[in-house]
Design an enzyme around this catalytic site. Structure first.
Site, PDB file in Angstrom:
ATOM      1  N   CYS A 101      -8.523 -57.180 -52.839  1.00 34.95           N
ATOM      2  CA  CYS A 101      -9.473 -56.067 -52.694  1.00 34.95           C
ATOM      3  C   CYS A 101      -8.858 -54.677 -52.841  1.00 34.95           C
ATOM      4  O   CYS A 101      -9.245 -53.908 -53.703  1.00 34.95           O
ATOM      5  CB  CYS A 101     -10.155 -56.102 -51.333  1.00 34.95           C
ATOM      6  SG  CYS A 101     -10.944 -57.647 -50.951  1.00 34.95           S
TER       7      CYS A 101
ATOM      8  N   HIS B 152     -12.390 -49.780 -48.139  1.00 35.46           N
ATOM      9  CA  HIS B 152     -11.116 -50.521 -48.116  1.00 35.46           C
ATOM     10  C   HIS B 152      -9.949 -49.789 -48.755  1.00 35.46           C
ATOM     11  O   HIS B 152      -9.001 -50.410 -49.257  1.00 35.46           O
ATOM     12  CB  HIS B 152     -11.281 -51.908 -48.763  1.00 35.46           C
ATOM     13  CG  HIS B 152     -10.434 -52.957 -48.094  1.00 35.46           C
ATOM     14  ND1 HIS B 152     -10.457 -54.285 -48.450  1.00 35.46           N
ATOM     15  CD2 HIS B 152      -9.536 -52.855 -47.074  1.00 35.46           C
ATOM     16  CE1 HIS B 152      -9.613 -54.954 -47.689  1.00 35.46           C
ATOM     17  NE2 HIS B 152      -9.040 -54.113 -46.842  1.00 35.46           N
TER      18      HIS B 152
ATOM     19  N   ASP C 105     -14.775 -57.641 -57.170  1.00 41.22           N
ATOM     20  CA  ASP C 105     -13.427 -57.045 -57.111  1.00 41.22           C
ATOM     21  C   ASP C 105     -12.335 -58.033 -57.481  1.00 41.22           C
ATOM     22  O   ASP C 105     -11.241 -57.657 -57.883  1.00 41.22           O
ATOM     23  CB  ASP C 105     -13.165 -56.393 -55.746  1.00 41.22           C
ATOM     24  CG  ASP C 105     -13.364 -57.347 -54.572  1.00 41.22           C
ATOM     25  OD1 ASP C 105     -13.794 -58.493 -54.776  1.00 41.22           O
ATOM     26  OD2 ASP C 105     -13.083 -56.931 -53.428  1.00 41.22           O
TER      27      ASP C 105
END
Ligand SMILES: *[C@@H]1O[C@H](CO)[C@@H](O)[C@H](O)[C@H]1NC(C)=O
Ligand SMILES: *[C@@H]1O[C@H](CO)[C@@H](O)[C@H](O)[C@H]1NC(C)=O
Ligand SMILES: *[C@@H]1O[C@H](CO)[C@@H](O)[C@H](O)[C@H]1NC(C)=O
Ligand SMILES: *[C@@H]1O[C@H](CO)[C@@H](O)[C@H](O)[C@H]1NC(C)=O
Length: 584
Positions: free
Chosen positions: A73, A134, A340
């Protein structure tokens, strides 16, 4: 594959390409988390129902070799936003952990990086990030927000700064406890044995250990342990929260109607900006664990909670397409859908239910550079501008979105740094048939793992592995009994000579070629080594954002919307939340 090639030829023949003036479109980038390429109807799934995502494929371009810049990610998203390999921005880890785990750690996307959101905002776009980020939050204090989406060109943020975790949903198990136990057991044992032996040595007077030093040592160890235990015990409250801009609005976050809330935010953002160009990044929590689905979707799919989550996400995509239609924006909007990275094939719930997706014919998944980890869905729709119903088999990258939309917004590409992505428009409009990606470099964290070479004069797609993860598809525990594969030491096997595959004939990466089966074996390796040398020379050292120091939990960076002693609780987001009291 043959069918695909046939389809491509057909499509190319059928679709004469209209070329309107193509500039300043609205841009909607939809990103799923851990979705497998084999989970979507338009990529061949026959049992999961994804009609809205499939509609993007029917009305736009399907990329069949769309490659995430990383199988994890944090680095994949860093590359997506900047158009650059994550190693260039310090977003690729040298240590074991390749993603951010805590909201209160100091690493993140450096402010020197230029994101597409920054450039589009400068060109007058309204910009929003809804969902998962993130890419870090703070640097030195709990309110500097140096890595926050609002510091990277987004006007509006609603979502999570870290990621969805099993630990955020009661009853879904933990991704930490096993690891923490494993990691802490040995140091605790060593510290304990040392302290006890020192005390004995002291007691029987064999050695004069300064008693004070021993005392301090014990106190420091005890405090550190207490802090760690406190942190993991309160993980859900400390680390799982929803923000609007810089404000926490729900801590811990509630999964109740969560996708509905994300969708509503996105729909409202489009409504507020229906007469100005906008950029919307809708970054779903689906289908990362902890899995969840609202009442309308729970128990409805043929693939358990995982399938329910995919179908709920598809519903959300439908809502976005409907609102574009409602405001007559369909023809003015470029819509992109991707994941992703590939599906996390090791995800099995404690009760044995499959909680990871399907990567089709491709090997491996998340955290690996086998095709299953990096070959992701790639759909682009812009009616009247990009081809409808076309398939493009050439290598493309999630880093390509950066130059593509920056050019469409007539913004200037940064000239002081290397951009690794390439403008997709010529391919999407059928003006060229070859991708500019002759080479793609596949990193496992900060380690160059594999290289893909699509020679300009050939249909072959060579892929060379310098090492491979010790992963066996038959073993449900995946990599060495670990939740994800790691990139060094005993977790990998080095290959000399490297493993060579031709993806154009062996997309499943089943049979490595040898000098006997491929006469150009050494010639191919030679060209790839030259490309690696050139690539390596183009790298400059960047501060490591995923060093242990930048990954660890720093109590002084912890955000808490009430006092810590009220265990960080607030809820300004649920329907009727202001009237409700805490209901467990
Ligand atoms: C569709 O997706 C589900 C869920 O990941 C998977 O179990 C199934 O094998 C896929 N089916 C096909 C036909 O690809
Ligand atoms: C919808 O937008 C198109 C251009 O994208 C325009 O030609 C058309 O007139 C618009 N229709 C309405 C009802 O506004
Ligand atoms: C060498 O690397 C640079 C930077 O990535 C790239 O722009 C250039 O095309 C490469 N040259 C060759 C011959 O591969
Ligand atoms: C979730 O949404 C449903 C349907 O829109 C609604 O009936 C329900 O009250 C919502 N639940 C919460 C906790 O907001």
């Amino acid at each position: 594959m043959k069918l695909l090639v046939f389809l491509i030829i057909c499509q190319r023949a059928i679709h004469s390409v209209k070329t309107h003036s193509a500039s300043n479109p609205n841009v909607i980038l939809l990103m799923a988390d851990d979705l497998g390429i084999g989970d979507l109807g338009c990529y061949g799934n026959r049992t999961l129902r994804t009609p809205n995502i499939d509609k993007l494929a029917e009305e736009g371009v399907t990329l069949t070799q769309h490659i995430a810049a990383s199988p994890l990610c944090t680095p994949s998203r860093a590359a997506f936003l900047t158009g650059r390999y994550p190693i260039r921005s310090g977003m690729a880890a040298f240590s074991r952990v390749g993603v951010f785990l805590f909201s209160a750690s100091s690493g993140g996307l450096p402010s020197e990086e230029v994101t597409f959101s920054k450039l589009l905002k400068q060109r007058g776009y309204a910009t929003a990030l809804i969902g998962k980020w993130h890419l870090g939050m703070n640097c030195e204090s709990s309110n500097d927000f140096c890595h926050h989406p609002l510091s990277h060109g987004f006007d509006y943020f609603y979502g999570l700064t870290v990621t969805n975790f099993r630990d955020c949903k009661p009853g879904q198990g933990s991704v930490f406890l096993k690891g923490v136990q494993k990691t802490l057991v040995i140091p605790i044992q060593i510290a304990g044995i040392t302290l006890v032996s020192l005390a004995i040595v002291q007691y029987i007077g064999l050695l004069k250990v300064p008693f004070q030093a021993l005392g301090y040592c014990m106190i420091i160890t005890a405090i550190s342990l207490a802090v760690l235990i406190f942190f993991f015990y309160h993980f859900r409250h400390l680390n799982c929260f929803l923000m609007r801009d810089h404000q926490i609005i729900q801590q811990p976050l509630s999964y109740e109607n969560l996708t509905q809330r994300l969708t509503k935010e996105a729909v409202q953002f489009i409504g507020r900006n229906s007469d100005a160009p906008f950029l919307l990044v809708l970054s779903y929590l689906h289908v990362h664990t902890a899995l969840y689905a609202s009442e309308n979707f729970r128990g409805k799919s043929k693939h358990g909670l995982y399938g329910d989550a995919v179908e709920e996400m598809d519903w959300s995509v439908g809502q976005i397409l409907d609102v574009l239609e409602k405001y007559n924006l369909t023809d003015k909007t470029l819509v992109y859908f991707t994941s992703d990275q590939g599906a996390h094939v090791e995800e099995i719930s404690s009760s044995g239910e499959v909680h990871g997706g399907y990567n089709g014919i491709y090997k491996g998944g998340k955290s690996m550079n086998w095709e299953g980890g990096i070959r992701v869905p790639g759909l682009l729709r812009w009616p009247g501008v990009v081809q409808a119903g076309a398939y493009i088999d050439e290598p493309t990258s999630n880093m390509d979105i950066f130059p593509t939309i920056v050019k469409l917004a007539k913004a200037q590409l940064p000239s002081d740094r290397i951009i690794d992505g390439h403008d997709l428009m010529p391919l999407l409009q059928g003006k060229v048939t070859r991708s500019k990606h002759e080479f793609l470099f596949h990193y496992c964290n900060a380690y160059l793992n594999a290289v893909r070479w699509h020679p300009g004069n050939s249909e072959s797609v060579w892929k060379v592995f310098f090492f491979t993860p010790n992963f066996s598809p038959e073993d449900s525990n995946g990599c060495y009994d670990s939740h994800v594969c790691f990139c060094h030491g005993g977790f990998i096997t080095w290959h000399d000579p490297p493993l060579l595959f031709d993806l154009s004939s062996d997309p499943e990466e089943k049979v490595p070629l040898t000098p006997e089966t491929e006469s150009r074996f050494y010639e191919i390796l030679r060209v790839i080594h030259l490309a690696v040398d050139n690539h390596t020379r183009s790298l400059h050292a960047a501060p490591d954002q995923l060093s242990w120091n930048n990954l660890l939990w720093k109590p002084w960076l912890q955000l808490c919307c009430s006092s810590l002693f009220q265990s960080c609780y607030c809820d300004y987001d649920s329907e009727g939340s202001l009237l409700e009291t805490h209901s467990g």
